[in-house]
Design a protein around this motif. Sequence first.
Motif, short mmCIF file in Angstrom:
data_model
loop_
_atom_site.label_atom_id
_atom_site.label_comp_id
_atom_site.label_asym_id
_atom_site.label_seq_id
_atom_site.Cartn_x
_atom_site.Cartn_y
_atom_site.Cartn_z
N ILE A 1 36.95 37.14 36.77
CA ILE A 1 38.21 37.77 37.54
C ILE A 1 38.77 38.62 36.56
O ILE A 1 39.43 39.64 36.99
N TYR B 1 37.44 31.41 42.79
CA TYR B 1 37.09 30.83 41.31
C TYR B 1 37.47 29.24 40.94
O TYR B 1 38.64 29.13 41.43
N TYR C 1 28.51 32.85 37.49
CA TYR C 1 29.39 33.95 38.13
C TYR C 1 28.60 35.53 37.24
O TYR C 1 28.49 35.44 36.09
N TYR D 1 29.53 37.10 43.92
CA TYR D 1 29.98 36.98 42.66
C TYR D 1 29.15 36.10 41.68
O TYR D 1 29.33 35.88 40.70
N TYR E 1 38.10 37.04 45.75
CA TYR E 1 37.42 36.39 44.40
C TYR E 1 37.79 34.94 44.55
O TYR E 1 38.96 34.59 44.23
N LEU F 1 37.25 42.02 36.44
CA LEU F 1 37.54 42.45 37.53
C LEU F 1 38.79 43.32 37.80
O LEU F 1 39.05 44.41 38.13
N ASP G 1 34.15 41.26 49.95
CA ASP G 1 34.11 39.85 49.49
C ASP G 1 32.79 39.45 49.24
O ASP G 1 31.76 38.98 49.68
#
Length: 964
Positions: A372, A356, A368, A282, A354, A375, A279
């Motif tokens: 996502i 968001y 950020y 980000y 993640y 990723l 984790d």
Amino acid sequence: MELIKILNYQGNKASLMPFISTNIQNYISPGSKICDIFAGSGSVGAYLKNNYSIVANDAELYSAIISASLLNTPSTNSLLKAKEIFFKGYKINLKALLSSHESVVAKERIFLSSNSTTKLIDLYKNFPTIWNGLDKMINYEQLAKDNQYNLFLYYYSGTYFGIEQSIQIDSIIKTIHEFDNVETQNVLFSCLFYAMNETVFSKDGHMAQPLSIEKNSSRHLKQRKKNVSTYFRIKLDEFIEKSPVLEKNKKCKVFNQDMSTLLKDEKFNQQHIDLIYADPPYTDMQYSRYYHLLNIAAKYNYPEPTILRGKFTKGLYTEGRNQSDLSKKSTATARLEELFNYCHKNNIALVLSYAYPKDKVNQKTNRYTISIEKLVKMAKKIFGNKKVQIEYKDYQHANNRNSSAKKVFEYLILCGQEIHKSHYNLIELKKEIKSLTPTSRNPIYNTHLYWSQKSFNVIDSLITYLSSKNDIVFDPFMGSGVTILESVQKTMDRIGIGSDVNEMSKFITSNILIDIPHSNLKHLFSNFESKLADLLPYYTTKCDNCGEIGIISKVVFDKPERTVNNFKIKAISYTCHNCGKCVKEPNKNDYSAFKTVKNDKFVQNVRLIQNSKIAVGDSDKISDIFTPRNFSILNDIVEYIQSIDNTREKNVLNYLLMSILHLAKITDTHSNSQWPLWIPKSNCVEKNIVDLLHRRMKNLIKAQTYIKQHYETSMLVSSYSELKPNNALVLTKGSQYITNEEIPDDSVSLIITDPPYMDQVLYSEYMQLYTPFIGVGFNLQDEIIVSPSPERDKGKDEYFTLLSEVFEMCKRKLKENNIMCIFFHDSNLSVWVKLIQILESNGFKFISQEHIKKSRTVKNILSPKKSLSGDAVLFFENTRQELPKSSTSTSIEDIKISVVKEAKKLLEKYGDLSTPELYDLGIMEMLIENGWLEKLSQKYKSLVEIFEEYFIWKKSSAKWHLQI
């Protein structure tokens, strides 16, 4: 129990743990090693530590300390002692540090009690710190040189904390430094972090920068009035309340490194991680900024103040703060790609969290460092599309003390091979097995005896948790067929396939599924009763009391020579219709009836295979283990059965006869059947066969009702192509010879089996008791066994070779990553080593084990210390890849110490324990997981040798006791 919470941490995952835990179960098994690589508040590791082995890491020192305190919490007694020592020392240190500042602290107390914000501002403005230059001697270099434990006093008085609060923090740290034990220090620091978090005067509860007193006067007064030591005590009491009763023998490893450095660390790479949970940050907000005060407390090294554009920073930051590459847009992608590649290269599952925003319009997303979408694209590129799964959950994201939590989507990006796709839960399964009272007694299994018969309710749990409806359950050493029969009952809806080298397995299974339920038992047994009535004269005797004829139920006698019918009758138990149950001494007629063979034409009097281990001599015959009278009666019964034309009825009567043969032979006063070819020399017992059959017929009628209820749709088929749910296929052959036509590769979802272990149970040789009477064959050539019989060439080398061939076959038949359950019961460490080596060479990875209690047998009655009275069920995952041979640099002496510590912990927790309980409740699992088993076996034949050195063996209870 609720987790211990230290910080109102940004992005804390505590409330998301059920969601995370459920999803990672598909990628690892209980006991697997998980690394929480960005541990933060430590909540992930703390939540998972009871079911998995945890490694934690964080680049921030305070975070590593918190994780260590939650993962390696000292015992309750240790913390109670530490609390007493701490507050004695703290009282002394606080008094000493306050003595130089009594006047200014007294003023601060007065101004706080009168809510005099203006006077407090003036007090703080005139108090010297490293930031205001009021005293030239108050600078970081001089403070470090003097080291008088006044860092917080001269760094943060009047800003983040009050003057007295700062002295309290300094005093607490000085007292912590007086402890030698690292685990205790970690807990005490975590309590301090909690106290600082609760008392700090800063925005949203984090520590990025102090608030303005003028603009936040009410909050300032509220925070300044809080006592740091009070909050410290509250958290320490919570640690004590939730601490383990016993010290943890095996400590969790905690690292304090940047991710890139960690992945190259040799010690980290020796941990053999199965899954990394990540984790990472980000956004471009550095965590070291928000919690820099905690690192200052942990390091306590009087750091140099940071100067930016000629001024001190608003947050009063110091040099040496970690600047994470993951919080920089220019480097975040490369660092995450490094993590993906590391996991893929080392076959480690990777799970990324993640968060968001749901509302992209009103919630900022421009900070950020990676999206996502990027990723997921990176994950699929490295792991492949099929090995990347995305899960998400609506969530209220923690935002410290801010009243309006952020609404976010919490994504999980799961990368790697799912190993548990059939939704089973090994953790819950083990809990259920613990709660069971194992039993092999139900209407079906009461109708026959078979050695090492497994508890059907344990088998039911294994099938239920580890397979789904319509799945194939396979047992390559099926024995009496419990696994197969439980699989195909109508409530299970599975398909059962079994194989065994001897015909008895199919004989039992076909009777239960076909012959018994489809026969008219009342009619069949009524006719059989007439035959049995004709046999009663064999058991007549003259009553000593009234002279009438009685019926013998039991004769006790001596037979000094096994192969010579020279008997000395001691007592005859009989029932007289006038006198009831009586016991008498024999007369001439009794001896004559007992010793006379009237019929020996229908049971072939075969010579038994010589084997001293099972008490068979070189000239023993089957008739030697029966009395002449009972051998004659059995010949009469076999003659009757052979005369029946109906095959199904003949099978049922042979099944009935099979069920009493172990009692119809010469036995002892305990009717012991563990050694079916053994007979005692004294106090031998002959039982009335007619009585035995009457009781078994009643059992069989009850069983028929049960079978019709539970197996009404079940069938026994002759080929794989005929199989469907509730059907069974039984192969009579050595499982090493099973072909792809008989069982296709990748067709089996679960294997449950109890292999023959060395020379423990000589199944085929035991079958000599049955073959002459019911005609079932046995296969000496293909049997996987170690037999000391001079007539058989069955040594250890062949045994292990053939066993490996069977597991190689199982590897192909069982679906990849599915589970094989093996029942095991041997105290010999070298046997464990060889078994594990064979399984690992065929790609079966040890996951876990569970102890199953069992009724006492002859072996553990006579030798309870060294024999295992229960089974362990071992769980293996089919990886389909040969596993690397385990090795260790740990010395035998250190391994031995670990065994003793683990055993001591178990005895303290559970009280007195038997040998198998000590083996199965964690010691063997520890030895296997650490690669210690083979090395320990080089010195010790069994763990009993170690137990004997350190614990007391209580013969009366057959359990080990902890020495005081």
